[in-house]
Motif scaffolding. Structure first.
Motif, PDB file in Angstrom:
ATOM      1  N   ARG A 277       8.604  20.703  10.795  1.00 52.87           N
ATOM      2  CA  ARG A 277       9.617  21.329  10.008  1.00 52.87           C
ATOM      3  C   ARG A 277       9.420  22.431   9.283  1.00 52.87           C
ATOM      4  O   ARG A 277       9.764  23.478   8.872  1.00 52.87           O
ATOM      5  CB  ARG A 277      10.409  20.066   9.331  1.00 52.87           C
ATOM      6  CG  ARG A 277      11.683  20.553   8.459  1.00 52.87           C
ATOM      7  CD  ARG A 277      12.437  19.397   8.278  1.00 52.87           C
ATOM      8  NE  ARG A 277      11.696  18.107   7.707  1.00 52.87           N
ATOM      9  CZ  ARG A 277      11.431  17.902   6.271  1.00 52.87           C
ATOM     10  NH1 ARG A 277      11.915  18.792   5.097  1.00 52.87           N
ATOM     11  NH2 ARG A 277      10.802  16.959   5.840  1.00 52.87           N
ATOM     12  N   TRP A 278       7.952  22.104   8.480  1.00 49.09           N
ATOM     13  CA  TRP A 278       7.450  23.166   7.578  1.00 49.09           C
ATOM     14  C   TRP A 278       7.214  24.510   8.342  1.00 49.09           C
ATOM     15  O   TRP A 278       7.408  25.457   7.889  1.00 49.09           O
ATOM     16  CB  TRP A 278       6.327  22.577   6.685  1.00 49.09           C
ATOM     17  CG  TRP A 278       5.650  23.618   5.935  1.00 49.09           C
ATOM     18  CD1 TRP A 278       6.218  23.854   4.492  1.00 49.09           C
ATOM     19  CD2 TRP A 278       4.634  24.189   5.944  1.00 49.09           C
ATOM     20  NE1 TRP A 278       5.330  24.918   4.132  1.00 49.09           N
ATOM     21  CE2 TRP A 278       4.492  24.937   4.987  1.00 49.09           C
ATOM     22  CE3 TRP A 278       3.757  24.371   7.123  1.00 49.09           C
ATOM     23  CZ2 TRP A 278       3.163  26.127   5.112  1.00 49.09           C
ATOM     24  CZ3 TRP A 278       2.625  25.225   7.090  1.00 49.09           C
ATOM     25  CH2 TRP A 278       2.419  26.160   6.084  1.00 49.09           C
TER      26      TRP A 278
ATOM     27  N   GLU B   5      14.290  18.852  14.127  1.00 53.26           N
ATOM     28  CA  GLU B   5      14.282  18.907  12.757  1.00 53.26           C
ATOM     29  C   GLU B   5      13.915  20.062  12.169  1.00 53.26           C
ATOM     30  O   GLU B   5      14.412  20.359  10.870  1.00 53.26           O
ATOM     31  CB  GLU B   5      13.153  17.751  12.132  1.00 53.26           C
ATOM     32  CG  GLU B   5      13.848  16.165  12.521  1.00 53.26           C
ATOM     33  CD  GLU B   5      12.876  15.343  11.608  1.00 53.26           C
ATOM     34  OE1 GLU B   5      12.283  15.690  10.537  1.00 53.26           O
ATOM     35  OE2 GLU B   5      12.856  14.215  11.994  1.00 53.26           O
ATOM     36  N   ALA B   6      13.397  20.764  13.081  1.00 49.03           N
ATOM     37  CA  ALA B   6      12.952  22.324  12.596  1.00 49.03           C
ATOM     38  C   ALA B   6      14.241  23.161  12.992  1.00 49.03           C
ATOM     39  O   ALA B   6      13.921  24.424  12.708  1.00 49.03           O
ATOM     40  CB  ALA B   6      11.829  22.833  13.228  1.00 49.03           C
ATOM     41  N   GLY B   7      15.082  22.606  13.831  1.00 47.41           N
ATOM     42  CA  GLY B   7      16.286  23.617  14.055  1.00 47.41           C
ATOM     43  C   GLY B   7      16.442  24.224  15.460  1.00 47.41           C
ATOM     44  O   GLY B   7      17.242  24.907  15.771  1.00 47.41           O
TER      45      GLY B   7
ATOM     46  N   TYR C 295       7.829  25.731  11.481  1.00 46.30           N
ATOM     47  CA  TYR C 295       8.889  26.100  12.388  1.00 46.30           C
ATOM     48  C   TYR C 295       9.982  26.671  12.059  1.00 46.30           C
ATOM     49  O   TYR C 295      11.026  27.044  12.650  1.00 46.30           O
ATOM     50  CB  TYR C 295       8.685  25.283  13.752  1.00 46.30           C
ATOM     51  CG  TYR C 295       7.414  25.712  14.907  1.00 46.30           C
ATOM     52  CD1 TYR C 295       7.207  26.634  15.732  1.00 46.30           C
ATOM     53  CD2 TYR C 295       6.417  24.688  14.358  1.00 46.30           C
ATOM     54  CE1 TYR C 295       6.041  26.609  16.144  1.00 46.30           C
ATOM     55  CE2 TYR C 295       5.023  24.975  15.389  1.00 46.30           C
ATOM     56  CZ  TYR C 295       5.033  25.849  15.983  1.00 46.30           C
ATOM     57  OH  TYR C 295       3.841  25.863  16.905  1.00 46.30           O
ATOM     58  N   THR C 296      10.471  25.956  10.848  1.00 47.34           N
ATOM     59  CA  THR C 296      12.010  26.336  10.539  1.00 47.34           C
ATOM     60  C   THR C 296      12.362  27.758  10.267  1.00 47.34           C
ATOM     61  O   THR C 296      11.353  28.317   9.767  1.00 47.34           O
ATOM     62  CB  THR C 296      12.302  25.631   8.970  1.00 47.34           C
ATOM     63  OG1 THR C 296      12.028  24.339   9.244  1.00 47.34           O
ATOM     64  CG2 THR C 296      13.546  25.835   8.567  1.00 47.34           C
ATOM     65  N   GLN C 297      13.461  27.987  10.980  1.00 52.54           N
ATOM     66  CA  GLN C 297      13.572  29.623  11.083  1.00 52.54           C
ATOM     67  C   GLN C 297      14.765  29.774   9.842  1.00 52.54           C
ATOM     68  O   GLN C 297      15.688  29.189  10.070  1.00 52.54           O
ATOM     69  CB  GLN C 297      14.159  30.125  12.418  1.00 52.54           C
ATOM     70  CG  GLN C 297      14.750  31.472  12.437  1.00 52.54           C
ATOM     71  CD  GLN C 297      15.002  31.915  13.665  1.00 52.54           C
ATOM     72  OE1 GLN C 297      14.885  31.375  14.603  1.00 52.54           O
ATOM     73  NE2 GLN C 297      16.227  32.921  13.793  1.00 52.54           N
TER      74      GLN C 297
END
Length: 766
Positions: free
Chosen positions: A461-462, A281-283, A464-466
């Motif tokens: 998600r908050w 979910e974080a990509g 580790y999202t790049q």
């Protein structure tokens, strides 16, 4: 979950950027199979002396100095080597964080660096751009200030250097260090390492509304404040930045220690891999790797490049069969950015202890738990959830209070809901297995155990999202804020640090927290009664009563947790952390009717106990005295909680809100009336347990009224009762005295006469 350190979670923060190498031992000397090394510190041992060769190119460059000992908290500090004339200095610098703040050497000390040690250069043995120094005394004799307040007494006579390994950008040293421990001289094996730091990674700013540790755990207080800090997280960077979901350049990798029994390894691996969808979910696809190895050298285990999952040594010690419950982690973090570079997981829980704790929670719902020893598949699932919880810490998440007081109670018994959402939003909550579903709900046993939940996905998600290249800092902040604002509409995304005050159900542990604590507890008590009925059956094959007594004691502990959970409604709040520009309040009072219902429930279930809990049939066979009475202790502790100063202060504040006028005196009146309802039927005797509770109440109120004013400093008055509250307490004492005296004067009291005279005598002392 409760840890061996219960609550003290040992999280260690250091930094490093190194690469693993292959090592082999030849006699008493370690050689390293590695080619084309960039010159770094090298070590050599002559006799019992340890020498380092310091290349000129690493002078004044950031280095991490780490100590691994018999504790889980790998001690650390960031250091630099520098040269002054014919000496090499080892300094501890203040650290400039990318959050825009300086992390001082000591709190409030304005100092750019501190000298840890001074070493003469061994000129005769130094060659070219390398300076040889002898650091033996630093490791064997010196009291190194690893953290604030750390101290130990070295015993050099039983200390020695054993070996060392030189690796790419890292040197690891093995010693035995003599220390004074409980007035005994103990020679402990220790490992030290020096490791080079790489370029700082891009950090993510700390936000109090999210449940992440900052880069230096004890440096700032957690709570409703955003100080300049970075959160702890790994350096995950997409291999293909153009893809919405990409493999990372360097996945987070764990090595399972070879001492983990093979039959448990699939469950340990599964505990880590539960987090894979959250990272997607974080990509990031395949963000986590778990390796199974047949051997693990001491150098690999103590390298900053290897994150190890350990099987607790303490489980082999006599006395550790029971009481050892939980795990812990040791993380090494770059304090400049919060980058996690090493995260070790320590599984330290006995099979027996874990089995018994699950039994008193969920045995009525899981037929596998109705016979000891548990089957391997059940125990493996329990180990899996423990590993998943500890992995959350390794990824930067804190403990407890994630999305609690948010799930509707009716859905906890819904198979589809539990299959998708779990019975709690996060594996980081101290919620344990499901004990409020009923047997007729037919919840599959595999769904009774905690799993990585929707809030865990949200947090990852908050953190580790790049963001795509070219995203401005302003745009990035706005995107992160949008994620946080999802808490406005999704209550199970809300985080609450907790602190030291249980101001509402969202801060309660060891229970399934739903929107209806009273109903939840009613359902839990039904299962608890079933547990008591099952206890004799699972103890029939025992040659003593030890298991029976342990299971009964754990049952009482669960009962107490449930009562405290209901009590949290009284003077309690619903919590939603917000910034000042968000609409609504952070603390919304629990409706007064709900608080009244909670107090009524406690009168019925906490202060008037059922026989199945006080005197189960099996207990009559082994008891000969009312001592010790753990259940009475729990009742008294609950009573003290209901009268604590922090709670009365919350009631004082509630009185300023519409609809809560007169909340404090009404609460105190109802509490006293319920505890002394025997006075309404004075011809009936007061039960012995109630006599002790009533006298405990009187003594507590007298101590509250007589409490001396020790300070006028606002911050130090957490446990001080206000004069406003004391006035109402005195009024309650006067009312109680009059009621008892009138009963005695009018000769309406002809039962428990001595008890009422003792109460009156105690009341006459004030």
């Amino acid at each position: 979950m409760k840890h061996i350190i219960t609550t003290c979670l040992f999280l260690i923060y250091t930094t490093g950027f190194c690469y693993p190498t292959n090592t082999s031992l030849q006699g008493n000397k370690t050689t390293v199979q590695n080619s084309d090394l960039v010159p770094f510190i090298t070590s050599l041992i002559e006799g019992n002396q340890l020498y380092l060769e310091i290349p000129r190119r690493i002078l004044n460059q950031p280095i991490i100095f780490v100590r691994y000992d018999n504790k889980y908290d790998h001690k650390y500090m960031q250091v630099i080597w520098s040269k002054l004339e014919d000496k090499i200095l080892l300094k501890v610098p203040s650290i400039t964080s990318t959050a825009g703040i300086i992390l001082p050497i000591k709190p409030k000390l304005i100092l750019s660096d501190n000298i840890l040690a001074i070493f003469p250069i061994e000129k005769a043995k130094s060659e070219g751009d390398k300076y040889r120094i002898n650091i033996t005394s630093l490791l064997l004799e010196q009291n190194i200030p690893w953290s604030q307040g750390f101290s130990e007494t070295a015993v050099p006579q039983i200390s020695m250097v054993l070996d060392s390994a030189n690796m790419d950008k890292e040197v690891v040293i093995k010693i035995r260090k003599g220390v004074l421990m409980d007035q005994a001289k103990i020679s402990l094996p220790m490992y030290f390492s020096f490791c080079a730091l790489g370029e700082p990674m891009k950090a993510r700013p700390y936000d109090f509304r999210m449940g992440f540790f900052n880069e230096k755990l004890l440096d700032i207080p957690y709570g409703v404040e955003n100080r300049r800090a970075n959160i702890m997280r790994w350096r995950l960077e997409k291999d293909d930045e153009d893809q919405a979901i990409s493999r990372p350049k360097n996945p987070i990798t764990f090595v399972m220690s070879p001492d983990i029994p093979k039959k448990w390894r699939p469950y340990v691996k599964a505990g880590i891999e539960e987090w894979l969808p959250a990272f997607e979910e974080a990509g990031f696809r395949d963000a986590l790797v778990v390796k199974e190895v047949d051997s693990l050298s001491e150098w690999q285990a103590h390298s900053i490049n290897t994150s190890v999952i350990y099987w607790g040594d303490s489980l082999r010690l006599r006395g550790s069969e029971f009481g050892v419950f939980g795990g812990t982690v040791g993380t090494i973090v770059d304090e400049r950015t919060g980058e996690i570079l090493k995260g070790d997981i320590y599984m330290a829980i006995s099979r027996e202890e874990y089995s018994e704790r699950y039994f008193v929670k969920s045995a009525p719902l899981d037929i596998r738990a109705q016979k000891f020893p548990f089957p391997d598949d059940l125990l493996g699932e329990l180990y899996q959830t423990m590993v998943a919880h500890e992995a959350g810490h390794v990824f930067g998440l804190m403990d407890a209070n994630f999305g609690k007081f948010s799930y509707p109670i009716d859905l906890i018994s819904n198979v589809d809901w539990v299959n998708t959402m779990g019975h709690t939003p996060s594996v980081m909550n101290y919620t344990r297995s499901n004990n409020i579903a009923q047997p007729e709900d037919s919840i599959p046993p595999s769904l009774l155990i905690q799993k990585v939940g929707p809030m865990d996905h949200y947090n990852i998600r908050w953190a580790y999202t790049q963001f795509p290249a070219g995203t401005s800092p302003k745009e990035e902040r706005a995107a992160l804020e949008l994620i946080i604002r999802q808490q406005d509409s999704i209550p199970w995304y809300r985080y609450d640090y907790g602190g030291h005050e249980s101001i509402g159900p969202a801060r309660m542990n060891e229970v399934i927290v739903t929107r209806n604590p009273v109903k939840s507890t009613e359902m839990a008590l039904k299962n608890l009664k079933r547990v008591v009925e099952l206890i004799p059956e699972v103890c029939n094959d025992q040659k003593d009563n030890a298991r029976l007594e342990r299971l009964y004691a754990k049952t009482l502990e669960v009962w107490f947790d449930q009562m405290m959970y209901v009590g949290s409604l009284i003077g309690g709040y619903d919590i939603h952390y917000k910034s000042i520009n968000q609409t609504g309040n952070m603390y919304v009072p629990i409706p007064s009717e709900t608080q009244d219902d909670a107090l009524d429930f406690l009168f019925m279930n906490a202060f008037n106990l059922p026989e199945w809990l006080i005197r189960p049939e099996f207990y009559k066979k082994i008891k000969y005295s009312t001592f010790p009475d753990k259940l009475l202790e729990y009742q008294q502790r609950l009573l003290f909680e209901l009268l604590e100063a922090k709670r009365t202060k919350r009631f004082e504040y509630l009185e300023s809100l519409e609809g809560y006028e007169g909340a404090l005196p009404m609460y105190l009146t109802k509490l006293q009336y319920g505890l002394f309802n025997d006075l309404e039927s004075l011809h009936s005797s007061v039960k012995p347990r109630n006599q002790e509770l009533q006298m405990t109440y009187i003594e507590k109120l007298i101590s509250m009224v007589q409490q001396e004013r020790e300070t006028i400093t606002a911050a130090r008055k957490a446990f001080a009762y206000s004069d406003y509250t004391k006035g109402y307490i005195m009024e309650q004492l006067m009312i109680l005295k009059d009621r008892i005296q009138n009963g005695l004067d009018n000769k309406k009291v002809n039962a428990s006469l001595g008890h009422w005279h003792l109460c009156l005598e105690k009341l006459n002392t004030i």
